[in-house]
Design an enzyme around this catalytic site. Sequence first.
Site, PDB file in Angstrom:
ATOM      1  CG  ASP A   1      -2.246   1.145  -3.174  1.00 20.62           C
ATOM      2  OD1 ASP A   1      -3.386   1.541  -2.868  1.00 20.62           O
ATOM      3  OD2 ASP A   1      -1.208   1.738  -2.829  1.00 20.62           O
TER       4      ASP A   1
ATOM      5  NE  ARG B   1      -3.911  -1.988  -0.057  1.00 20.34           N
ATOM      6  CZ  ARG B   1      -3.872  -2.921  -0.998  1.00 20.34           C
ATOM      7  NH1 ARG B   1      -2.902  -2.952  -1.874  1.00 20.34           N
ATOM      8  NH2 ARG B   1      -4.811  -3.836  -1.075  1.00 20.34           N
ATOM      9  CB  CYS B   2      -0.142   4.675  -0.927  1.00 21.42           C
ATOM     10  SG  CYS B   2       0.532   6.286  -1.271  1.00 21.42           S
ATOM     11  N   PRO B   3       2.813   4.407   0.766  1.00 23.91           N
ATOM     12  CG  PRO B   3       4.683   5.585   1.635  1.00 23.91           C
ATOM     13  CD  PRO B   3       3.432   4.812   2.046  1.00 23.91           C
ATOM     14  CD  GLU B   4       5.329  -1.004   2.106  1.00 24.49           C
ATOM     15  OE1 GLU B   4       6.298  -1.640   2.534  1.00 24.49           O
ATOM     16  OE2 GLU B   4       4.137  -1.380   2.187  1.00 24.49           O
TER      17      GLU B   4
END
Length: 76
Positions: A40, A13-16
């Site tokens: 995502d 999930r954000c920001p990964e």
Amino acid sequence: MKKNIILNLIGLRCPEPIMIIRKTIRNMKDNEKILILSDDPATKRDIPNFCYFMEHKLLKNEIKVKPYRYLLKKGL
């Protein structure tokens, strides 16, 4: 020799996803392609914006069903 990369970011999930994409592209040569798989919903907005601001080309995006698929080319 050009290489094409498949990057499986399903489950992240954000920001990964953007952080991993940026790190991966940094190690690529111009005109190499990367296929990104993600589930995502934020990537539907983040990846096109990333390509625009970092001057990469979004060749294709399939975002109707998961996993979403994005084909990017490093550089313009």
